[in-house]
Enzyme design. Structure first.
Site: not given
Ligand code: ADP
Ligand code: MG
Length: 384
Positions: A38, A40, A127, A131, A175
């Protein structure tokens, strides 16, 4: 039992309802959990994530008019843009798609249009990197309709650029890399400097359990940037380009010359990099006990030296370790909230989930979400 296949069927049916035929392609790109390693990644070091059974799916067909049209089943919202004219809009799910296409175009790739539906079951903001799953699903979909080769490392960099420069979130490469290149039943050792990867088998008879504390990071950006600066300061002190280049013996020989805070930050990164490599050796030997001990040591390092844990994560990791069949547990992800991860004897998993859920609720008055996940493949065409 959790059935990831049903969401793929849902995507295909929703496509057919909208477009009157079966989809040309269905793409799947998974979320991830990091088993060890983590903070890293931005120190050019090692991480050991695995792709999980929750993913973003796109059911699509090509378009020849240079347009992109995607309907989000989760947001019940249509997004569209033209390939020749991609502009920043508000924040939102479509920005991840535009940003990924923009990064592909900027890298000189030929990108064709497409239309379809997208849906996911990676919990948002927990987490587990929904995204990156969305970015890699996008990259996989557009390379497929554009007849471009799929190069996971190259596409991970594209996704990271989209997230850093278009969406504006400062993250490392882990990621996107694991979502692009994960391997079923394996974790992936990623060298975050060279982007070389090695699939390492999970110890036989063990299962990975993800435990969402239901606490969320608050002002995480400033803490993240502060950690990065402290790591850079320590690297500069040791005259290395990144803490990756510092072994434990060299660090220990001069550690007392650093101020206490910088010393503890650097200690976490130096020892964590070593723990990742030891964890891989333990996994190759099928030694779940040794692996679990490294997870526990990693948690202590994040709690005491890197100071990115919180009370809920500490409680969750401690309760997990008390259960029969648990080899080890640690917080995972950026910190200050989100999930912990445990390695559990497969035969004990059901009892483990029940016991941890009730013990955590009793201790914190919070309701956790628990995900039991096999390691899955990275972004792929799952139906055509
Ligand atoms: P995470 O830790 O899940 O990556 P983030 O805030 O970085 O959290 O990313 C979440 C964002 O990614 C959501 O607000 C949305 O905009 C997009 N997202 C993730 N999954 C989906 C999905 N199934 N459909 C549409 N958008 C998504
Ligand atoms: Mg994210």
């Amino acid at each position: 039992m959790y059935l990831p296949a049903s969401i793929q069927v849902h995507a295909a049916d929703a496509f057919e309802e909208r477009y009157g035929e079966r989809p040309f392609l269905i793409i799947r790109a998974p979320g991830r959990v990091n088993l060890i390693g983590e903070h890293t990644d931005y120190n050019d070091g090692f991480v050991l994530p695995m792709a999980i059974d929750r993913a973003v799916y796109m059911a699509i067909r090509p378009r020849t008019d240079g347009c992109v049209e995607l309907y989000s089943l989760d947001y019940q919202e249509l997004g569209r843009f033209e390939l020749a004219n991609i502009k920043h809009h508000d924040s939102g799910w479509l920005e991840y798609i535009k940003g990924t296409v923009w990064a592909m175009q900027t890298a000189g790739m030929r990108v064709c249009g497409l239309e379809g539906v997208l849906v996911g079951d990676v919990p948002l903001g927990a987490g587990l990197s929904s995204s990156a799953a969305l970015e890699m699903a996008t990259a996989r979909a557009f390379t497929a309709v554009s007849n471009q080769p799929w190069n996971p490392a190259e596409m991970a960099k594209i996704g990271q650029k989209a997230e850093n420069k278009w969406v504006g979130v400062n993250t490392g490469i882990m990621d996107q890399m694991i979502s692009a290149a994960g391997k079923v039943d394996h974790a992936l050792l990623i060298d975050c400097r060279s982007l070389e990867t090695e699939a390492v088998p999970l110890p036989p008879g063990t299962t990975v359990v993800i435990m969402d504390t239901s606490t969320r990071r608050g002002l995480v950006d400033s803490a993240y940037n502060e950690r990065r600066e402290q790591c850079e300061a320590a690297a500069a002190f040791f005259n290395v380009s990144a803490l990756r280049d510092l072994d434990e013996a060299t660090f220990n020989a001069h550690a007392q010359e650093l101020d206490d805070l910088t010393r503890r930050r650097a200690k976490h990164v130096v020892t964590e990099n070593a723990r990742v490599l030891k964890a891989c050796a333990a996994m190759r030997a099928g030694d779940a006990v040794a692996f679990g001990q490294l997870m526990n040591a990693s948690h202590a390092s994040m709690q005491n030296d890197f100071e990115i844990s919180n009370a809920a994560l500490n409680t969750m990791a401690a309760l997990a370790r008390q259960q029969p069949g648990c080899y080890g547990a640690r917080m995972t992800g950026g910190g200050f909230g989100g999930c912990a991860v445990a390695l559990v004897d497969t035969d004990s998993v059901d009892d483990f989930v029940t016991a941890v859920t009730s013990a955590y609720t009793a201790a914190t008055q919070l309701t956790p979400q628990i995900y039991v996940s096999p390691a899955q493949d990275g972004a792929a065409i799952v139906a055509e």
